[in-house]
Write an enzyme that holds these catalytic residues in place. Structure first.
Site, short mmCIF file in Angstrom:
data_model
loop_
_atom_site.label_atom_id
_atom_site.label_comp_id
_atom_site.label_asym_id
_atom_site.label_seq_id
_atom_site.Cartn_x
_atom_site.Cartn_y
_atom_site.Cartn_z
N CYS A 71 53.82 148.91 57.57
CA CYS A 71 55.07 149.64 57.02
C CYS A 71 54.87 149.42 55.58
CB CYS A 71 56.25 149.26 57.64
SG CYS A 71 57.78 150.02 56.90
N CYS A 117 58.62 148.83 54.15
CA CYS A 117 59.17 147.38 54.45
C CYS A 117 58.61 146.36 53.76
CB CYS A 117 58.85 147.32 56.03
SG CYS A 117 59.25 148.44 57.00
N ASP A 118 57.34 146.37 53.57
CA ASP A 118 56.55 145.25 52.82
C ASP A 118 55.92 145.58 51.55
OD1 ASP A 118 57.13 143.80 55.32
OD2 ASP A 118 55.41 144.55 56.35
#
Length: 211
Positions: free
Chosen positions: A100, A103-104
């Site tokens: 992701c 997300c990261d």
């Protein structure tokens, strides 16, 4: 997933209860062929052990023995990111391996990272990651991308994105965190090392239909 109350045109669906647990049974009440409401009964039991979807009343049995009945059962088990199947993939998840970018991606500022995949999702991930990383290397096992022309053009025009074609990741290097990848040429079979500190896997997702 997320359950959202909706009032939609003529169907006026009323959400009686919404809680977010590991398993959700949704029962649609049908009176005189009109949908009059949705009753959501959420339970935190971890597993479904049996289901009887024949007949008018459906039954779902949980591991603790409880049986839930309803006129309809909706499977909302989502999907799972597809993995490469490498031995160190799960071990280094959260330590350089991710599925992701949104997300990261923030954690890879000014770093050199890799994205595996050749479709629209991979191009979207790579383009997004250039907001943070110094360089994003897209690795694809074939000699051309599967992504749409629009997505390809956008990625090719980005000076921070490089491409490695006819290559597959056969190993992830690093003890506590990712330090590099082992690549294999899909044409010649020759192997080489690629120094990166992050690996984003974007090779699709599989629906969780195993219930």
């Amino acid at each position: 997933g997320t359950i959202v109350p909706v009032v939609d045109m003529r169907l006026k669906l009323k959400l009686a209860k919404a809680e977010y647990d590991s398993f959700t049974v949704m029962i649609i009440l049908n009176v005189d062929k009109r949908v009059v409401g949705i009753v959501v009964d959420s339970v935190s039991m971890p597993a479904v052990t049996a289901r009887d979807l024949g007949g008018g009343v459906k039954r779902v049995t949980l591991s603790a023995g409880a049986v839930h009945e309803g006129l309809s059962v909706i499977f909302a088990t989502g999907s799972a990111y597809r993995k490469l199947g490498l031995s160190d993939e799960d071990r280094l998840s959260g330590h350089g391996v991710s599925w992701c970018a949104t997300c990261d991606g923030f954690f890879f500022r000014e770093q050199v990272i890799a994205v595996v995949g050749g479709g629209d999702s991979a191009m979207e991930e790579a383009s997004f990651l250039t907001k943070f990383a110094d360089k994003v290397i897209v690795i694809h096992r074939k000699d051309s991308l599967r992504a749409s022309k629009v997505m390809q053009d956008r990625a090719f025009a980005n000076p921070k994105i490089e491409f490695v074609f006819n290559s597959e990741v056969v190993g992830i290097e690093g003890d506590a965190a990712v330090t590099g990848l082992r690549l294999r040429d899909t044409v010649t079979g020759a192997e080489s090392d690629l120094a990166v500190t992050g690996l984003f896997i974007a090779i699709g997702a599989d629906p969780r239909t195993h219930l």
